[in-house]
Design a protein around this motif. Structure first.
Motif, PDB file in Angstrom:
ATOM      1  N   THR A 184      -6.614   7.989  -8.602  1.00 22.82           N
ATOM      2  CA  THR A 184      -5.420   7.374  -8.015  1.00 22.82           C
ATOM      3  C   THR A 184      -4.199   8.246  -8.269  1.00 22.82           C
ATOM      4  N   ILE A 185      -3.135   7.893  -7.564  1.00 26.45           N
ATOM      5  CA  ILE A 185      -1.843   8.561  -7.798  1.00 26.45           C
ATOM      6  C   ILE A 185      -1.422   8.423  -9.255  1.00 26.45           C
ATOM      7  N   LEU A 220       7.999   5.785  -1.062  1.00 26.61           N
ATOM      8  CA  LEU A 220       6.641   5.801  -0.510  1.00 26.61           C
ATOM      9  C   LEU A 220       6.596   6.430   0.880  1.00 26.61           C
ATOM     10  N   GLU A 236       1.051   5.001   2.308  1.00 30.59           N
ATOM     11  CA  GLU A 236       1.159   4.100   1.148  1.00 30.59           C
ATOM     12  C   GLU A 236       1.690   2.737   1.576  1.00 30.59           C
ATOM     13  N   GLN A 275      -1.140   0.933   3.147  1.00 32.83           N
ATOM     14  CA  GLN A 275      -2.083   0.502   2.115  1.00 32.83           C
ATOM     15  C   GLN A 275      -1.629  -0.808   1.471  1.00 32.83           C
ATOM     16  N   THR A 316      11.198   2.963   0.350  1.00 36.05           N
ATOM     17  CA  THR A 316      10.871   4.012   1.310  1.00 36.05           C
ATOM     18  C   THR A 316      12.173   4.476   1.973  1.00 36.05           C
ATOM     19  N   HIS A 367       3.260   2.444  -9.982  1.00 32.04           N
ATOM     20  CA  HIS A 367       2.258   3.511  -9.882  1.00 32.04           C
ATOM     21  C   HIS A 367       2.868   4.861 -10.269  1.00 32.04           C
ATOM     22  N   SER A 399      -2.490   1.763 -10.666  1.00 23.08           N
ATOM     23  CA  SER A 399      -2.628   2.164  -9.264  1.00 23.08           C
ATOM     24  C   SER A 399      -1.871   1.178  -8.373  1.00 23.08           C
ATOM     25  N   ILE A 400      -1.609   1.588  -7.136  1.00 22.14           N
ATOM     26  CA  ILE A 400      -0.935   0.677  -6.206  1.00 22.14           C
ATOM     27  C   ILE A 400      -1.764  -0.604  -6.000  1.00 22.14           C
TER      28      ILE A 400
END
Lengths: 415, 138
Positions: free
Chosen positions: A197-198, A304, A308, A311, A331, A381, A400-401
């Motif tokens: 994951t990120i 983001l 993302e 997601q 974002t 995240h 993680s997200i």
């Protein structure tokens, strides 16, 4: 430092008061780092978030903008960002403050100087990037390490006042990562697992950053399994910068100055350490929080991208954010508008999340926001945000997200 | 009681005399400080809870990114700043911030500065000469 005729004329005031201040300021920093001379730059990025600048920074920029035009002519192209322009979000986050009004003076002054203002953080994606080997003057921490490591452009951390000075002089002192020998890798690391994951990638960066602990160290990484995405590397890199002040890195076979170990090391022999899955798991455990009431989930740092956002919308499947938890999703404005066109913003907001544009969570009065809401436990995240928000009094948990969103729905930190 | 001198790289800002606040830990204005109250606010920092205003901070390395450059000047103007800053290992941001704030600042010493200077030591920082004098060595 050696000065050419143009630079000497700037010192003597022949090119205006702004350039005179700027070249003298840059010379003092260049002398501190033993720079021999200046290197011309074409593109500048000026970090101008309102919290960091403070009142004194706003006054300084206003003072420059009030000079007659002949006294403040620029010599490069500059963008500035990151001031906080989501009025609805700020009404909720900090009810007592009007950050748009507080930022208006600085935005007007920057515009008068000719600095292009954008509201997107990490502008390595939003402006025409410098090319391989080109010197630049970026002041966003993640942008600098991105330019050095991934693009192969050449840059030191040119923080707000320093990049502003470069705007007027069209140059920066030539030291650090403008020099060939400073870009060579100094420490080797091998991943013995594939981050999933990120957040995993961010932790890899944090572990390396903590280990190196110096701006002047340059890590070389060899990865196992599939190659990471640029977003994976971006999170790893900004985490290195956050935990260790790292500004340059190599990934063997991926980044432009590291086709192989020999090239990345400059032919020198260096020690190599293994980064293990266990070390990553230990890092997660260090921050804890499992089972605790969850006050805030902040997904930003950097803001983001569209995949993302998609997601996050897909994870909800019609479910709602728990009443005890606030979900903030950050974002850039342009991407928020794009996401709105495909229904992603509506999905997230109908689920109880807030899509925030125009700034980033950690950089815009996060301490005051915590105090205003009585928040404590935070999930994100972004491993960089974990590092910063600890100092602002939060109890952060990296995840993680998907784990962040599932926890937001449950109202508590899920394992 | 005697005086000791440590040499470092030529620094930035004017000479200053004051009391040291020292630890073998790293430094960022954004990550580690409550700049409104003038205290170290990061729980895991070795100076957690200490008031740094008017002290000469002595720490290991600059960490994190670019925020400190604007912030040091703001801290000076709001009288919530240290008197000076000594680091074993600076980054460009801290030097740019010190130059912008005209805060006494030095790095690259001949020895580990955090081991040599203890909290409470009376010291004189002379950036132009690249020297730190410790006035209260046992």
């Amino acid at each position: 430092m050696k000065l050419n005729d143009l630079e000497q004329a700037m010192v003597e005031g022949a090119h205006g008061k702004a350039a005179q201040w700027a070249i003298e300021y840059q010379r003092s920093v260049g002398t501190f780092f033993d720079a021999e001379d200046f290197v011309p730059v074409r593109v500048i990025h000026v970090s101008t978030d309102r919290e960091t600048m403070g009142d004194s920074g706003v006054e300084f920029i206003e003072g420059l903008s009030q000079l007659p035009p002949a006294e403040r002519r620029p010599r490069s192209f500059a963008t500035a960002d990151f001031r906080g322009f989501d009025a609805d979000a700020f009404k909720f986050l900090l009810p007592g403050r009007d950050l748009i009004a507080e930022s208006a003076q600085a935005v007007a002054a920057l515009g008068k100087l000719g600095v292009v203002t954008s509201h997107a953080y990490v502008n390595d994606h939003s402006v025409t990037a410098p090319g391989f080997g080109e010197a630049c003057g970026y002041s966003g921490t993640p942008s600098v390490i991105y330019m050095n490591g991934i693009v192969g452009a050449r840059c030191n951390f040119e923080a707000g006042p320093s990049s502003l000075a470069a705007f007027f002089t069209g140059r920066v002192p030539r030291y650090g990562f403008h020099l060939d020998d400073k870009r060579i890798g100094t420490h080797g690391f091998k991943l013995e697992f594939t981050p999933e994951t990120i957040a995993d990638w961010g932790i890899v960066g944090a572990l390396i950053g903590r280990k190196l602990n110096s701006y002047w160290s340059v890590p070389i990484l060899e990865v196992a399994g599939p190659k990471p995405t640029i977003l994976d590397l971006n999170h790893m890199a900004l985490s290195m910068a956050s935990y260790g002040s790292t500004a340059m890195f190599h990934v063997i076979g991926m980044t432009p100055e590291a086709p192989d170990w020999k090239t990345a090391c400059g032919g020198r022999s260096i020690d190599t350490e293994v980064v293990s899955r266990d070390a990553v798991d230990d890092f997660y455990a260090e921050w804890g929080g499992v089972g605790e009431k969850l006050d805030i989930v902040a997904l930003s740092t950097p803001q983001l991208d569209i995949p993302e956002m998609v997601q996050i919308a897909e994870i909800f499947e019609g479910r709602q954010v728990h009443g005890n938890t606030t979900l903030l999703v950050y974002t850039p404005l342009e991407l928020k508008e794009a996401c709105a066109r495909i229904g992603v913003v509506e999905t997230i907001e109908n689920a109880g999340g807030r899509v925030v544009h125009g700034h980033d969570f950690f950089a815009t009065f996060a301490k005051e926001i915590r105090e205003a809401h009585g928040w404590e436990r935070l999930m994100t995240h972004s491993v960089k945000m974990v590092n910063i928000c600890e100092g602002y009094g939060y109890k952060p948990t990296p995840a993680s997200i998907p784990r962040c969103i599932e926890s937001a729905i449950a109202g508590k930190v899920l394992p | 009681m005697s005086e000791a001198i440590i040499k470092g790289h030529v620094g930035i800002g004017p000479a200053v005399e004051g009391i040291a606040l020292s630890a073998s830990d790293n430094f960022s204005t954004r990550y580690d400080l409550d700049r409104d109250r003038g205290v170290v606010s990061r729980p895991s920092h070795k100076l957690y809870g200490e008031n740094y205003v008017g002290r000469i901070l002595v720490l290991n390395a600059a960490k994190g990114g670019v925020a400190s450059a604007w912030m040091l000047r703001e801290m000076v103007q709001k009288e919530k700043a240290p008197l000076g800053l000594l680091l074993n290992d600076a980054n460009p941001v801290m030097a740019q911030g010190a130059a912008f704030a005209q805060m006494p600042f030095m790095d690259r010493f001949e020895t580990d500065i955090t081991q040599f200077i203890k909290t409470g030591d009376q010291i004189i920082v002379e950036p132009a000469l690249g020297l730190v004098r410790i006035l209260s060595v046992d």
